[in-house]
Design a protein around this motif. Structure first.
Motif: not given
Length: 743
Positions: A214-240
């Protein structure tokens, strides 16, 4: 042209001597097969033997007259290969383009399909545990608990699958073990990133063993939106994956494989020229705080049977795989009053069955013969939020107060059935010479059903009225059948135990089909024809310095006919000048070479360096937008990669080592038209790690950094559509720590 042909003839008239075929290695070196740890011989370290199955049987890689790059499980981990496209960074003449639908498209030696529709299999066949993957959308799986990866370069028209004009990539999972064992791996880094992976394996009885990973990969993301301030590209993957191996008798082996996964990750946004970079963007969508996202689920099963019947082995591989895909992606790369986004909804199911017979091997003649059946069904519905495109409702027959068309879409169902029969024989007619002959017949029947373009509209500002919707044209059906023979003739010469020379002529075939992109009229749905690649290749595999250096080199020439690429549909309706679809855009030629070198020049030092060269040109364009002598998409002229490991301290129980790798590629175009906006300049990426490795292999700890120079490079781009010029960037600098434990 005559001068070019003379060069080719001259190349193939060279005497097949080690000096002639190894000459490129004197000019540059390349990374091919590098064992994770060299074997010690006295005070010298030699390279480990690498076993591959490129010819449907286990062989030492240096005994196979095919250009192959292979990675073992340790390399997959150390090089941070997390998804299938990651292997391109350490494989010469291998490129990947990420298109508008976030789907990777593989190109090997200039042969690939530059199209974002998911009903088009790539020209590079992809196999997971010997099962062919029919759609590029199904190549978004996680790589975990991997035994090895093999990249076979050049047409594989004899033994492998349906779409192998460019090559084949084979992914193999770790198998159940005879003794109880397990592994745990954890990795953490910046931007909230962490990866957890675990596997346990062992016997359940005298004849039954199992493995679960089993594998799970998580992150908050590395790309910041310069207009909204939100973070893009976060990972939420699980495989088995679960493997069950049953060996009821010594001559019978059955492997049951069940696997699945979920991907609920955010997506990186596109950017427009002048804004955004590898860690920033301006793209937004209408929901979830404007962050693009996906919600994908996959499930699959396969059964592999190997039965030794006297001198013959019978193999059966049966499989079923499905993918439910939902993605809400940014398409216009900027915040505007009316956005242009896309909602991708796809259901993909595939069934495959392969039956083959092979002799036990070891004699002067080795052969394999078999039949293949595959069926895949794709239900695809794409909705484009197009309020920013300005489509006039009048073109759709709508009166006031409807000011704009709000959504457009394309919907279809594609059913493909493939039947194939194949055979290959290798005859060692002397102690030094062997001849290989292969032939495959393929028939593929394709149906495109219920093709249409849905639309919807709302009243204009200050007006009232219902939301209206309809179909731009009634659903239509299409059907085409394709068939072809493909084959291979190869001659291998074993100069001595350390030198293999080979020459081959092989042909790869990829069937035609139908476009899976937006159209405004049924007249724009025009079937495209099959493409073929006739390859002439010579190569050498040399083992030097008493096993401490390996040089594998190849030179090749491709006659590429009916090249399939994304072309322009002229004269679109509803105010759209151009639409895009896969079509045959011309004939091409590819001349190139690659050199793969690995070495252990010192007891503590391991090196792998690489170079690839491509001279790819369109020789006979079929469409006016493509220039004669223009380059195919995603085909850089030069590319380099390399790895190094130095053992700083070698103690009785542990080794402290420093390891690094890099990849560099020349400038390349993301499209076939050589559009200036889609020219990506040359760039390089450098990664490094400092680790401590237990001598007995039970544990390893590392500190790592990837893209250390924070190189700002693009992974793909698109132009000419209603969204204008958009682009997407590769990942910025990341860093972290990892720990691995085995028992």
């Amino acid at each position: 042209m005559k001068a070019r042909e003379d060069v080719i003839r001259g190349a193939f008239n060279l005497r097949l001597t080690p000096v002639a075929l190894a000459l490129p290695a004197l000019l540059a070196t390349g990374s091919g097969v590098w064992a994770q740890d060299g074997a010690a011989t006295g005070n010298r370290r030699v390279l480990e033997e690498i076993i591959v199955s490129a010819q449907k049987r286990s062989q030492n890689i240096n005994d196979v007259g095919i250009a192959i790059t292979a990675f073992d499980s340790g390399q997959v981990r150390d090089l941070a290969f997390m998804q299938p496209q990651d292997i391109a960074t350490q494989t010469t003449n291998f490129s990947v383009n990420t298109l508008a639908t976030n789907v990777p498209n593989f190109t090997i030696r200039g042969v690939g399909v530059n199209d974002y529709a998911i009903n088009q299999a790539t020209s590079v066949g992809t196999y997971v545990d010997q099962v062919f993957i029919s759609s590029p959308a199904m190549m978004l799986f996680q790589m975990f608990d991997t035994q090895r990866v093999e990249v076979l370069k050049g047409p594989q028209g004899t033994l492998y699958g349906r779409n192998t004009t460019g090559g084949a990539v084979l992914y193999f999972s770790n198998r159940p073990t005879e003794e109880f064992s397990g592994e745990a791996y954890v990795e953490g880094g910046n931007a909230g990133y962490y990866l957890l992976e675990a596997a346990v394996s062992g016997p359940l009885s005298d004849t039954l063993s199992a493995r679960m990973a089993v594998n799970t990969t998580q992150s908050d993301g590395l790309q910041d939106n310069i207009i909204t301030g939100e973070t893009h590209g976060g990972m939420d993957r699980t495989a088995w994956r679960g493997l069950l191996q049953w060996q009821p008798r010594s001559d019978l082996d059955l492997m049951f494989n069940v696997h699945g996964g979920e991907d609920n990750s955010d997506l990186n946004s596109f950017t427009v020229p002048g804004t955004g970079s590898n860690d920033s963007s301006t793209g937004t969508i209408d929901t979830l705080d404007g962050v693009p996202y996906r919600d994908n689920e996959s499930l699959g099963v396969s059964l592999t049977v190997n039965w030794d019947i006297g001198p013959v082995t019978f193999t059966s591989i049966s499989s079923y795989d499905e993918l439910d895909r939902f993605e809400y992606g940014d398409s216009d790369g900027q915040l505007r009053d009316g956005r242009i986004d896309q909602i991708l909804i796809s259901d993909i199911e595939q069934v495959t069955q392969e039956l083959r017979l092979a002799n036990a091997g070891g004699g002067d003649v080795n052969w394999v013969a078999g039949v293949y059946y595959g069926k895949d069904e794709i239900d695809d519905s794409t909705v484009y939020e197009v309020t920013g495109a300005g489509f006039p409702p009048a073109a759709f027959g709508l009166p006031a107060p409807y000011a704009l068309i709000d959504t457009l879409g394309n919907a279809y169902q594609q059913i493909s059935e493939t039947y194939a029969a194949f055979g290959q024989v290798e005859w060692a007619f002397t102690d030094r010479w062997s001849l290989t002959l292969g032939l495959r017949y393929t028939q593929e029947d394709k149906e495109l059903q219920d093709v249409t373009t849905p639309w919807s509209a709302e009243p204009g500002s200050g007006e009232s009225g219902p939301v209206v919707s309809g179909l731009l044209f009634p659903p239509a059906d299409y059907e085409e059948d394709f068939d072809a023979f493909s084959g291979k003739v190869a001659l291998d010469y074993r100069l001595n135990d350390d030198t293999l020379l080979y020459a081959s002529i092989s042909e790869g075939y990829k069937s035609g089909g139908f476009q899976g992109t937006l159209v405004f009229t049924p007249a724009a749905i025009i079937p495209f024809d099959e493409e073929t690649v006739l390859s002439y290749e010579v190569g050498a595999k040399l083992t030097l310095l008493e096993g401490r250096m390996q040089i594998n080199s190849a030179a090749f020439f491709y006659d590429y006919e009916n090249l399939q690429a994304q072309g322009t549909i002229e004269g679109g309706a509803a105010g759209v000048e151009n639409l895009f679809a896969l079509q045959n855009i011309g004939d091409a030629e590819v001349l190139g070479f690659e050199v793969d070198v690995q070495a252990t020049p010192l007891p503590r030092l391991e090196l792998a360096l690489g170079v690839g060269y491509l001279d790819a040109k369109i020789t006979d364009p079929f469409v006016p937008e493509v220039e004669e002598d223009g380059r195919p998409a995603v085909s850089p002229e030069w590319n380099l990669n390399g790895r190094v490991r130095y053992d700083v301290i070698t103690a009785q129980d542990y080794t402290l080592y420093l390891q690094g790798n890099f990849n560099w590629q020349d400038e390349q175009y993301f499209d076939i038209y050589e559009t200036p906006f889609l020219l990506e300049n040359a760039y390089g990426v450098v990664n490094a790690s400092l680790g401590v490795d237990a001598v007995d292999g039970t544990w390893k700890a590392t500190v790592w950094g990837r893209n250390l120079a924070d190189e700002n490079y693009r992974a793909g781009g698109f132009t000419g559509g209603v969204a204008g010029d958009v682009q997407i960037y590769g990942q910025p600098r990341t860093y972290g720590v990892s720990f691995n434990y085995r028992f």
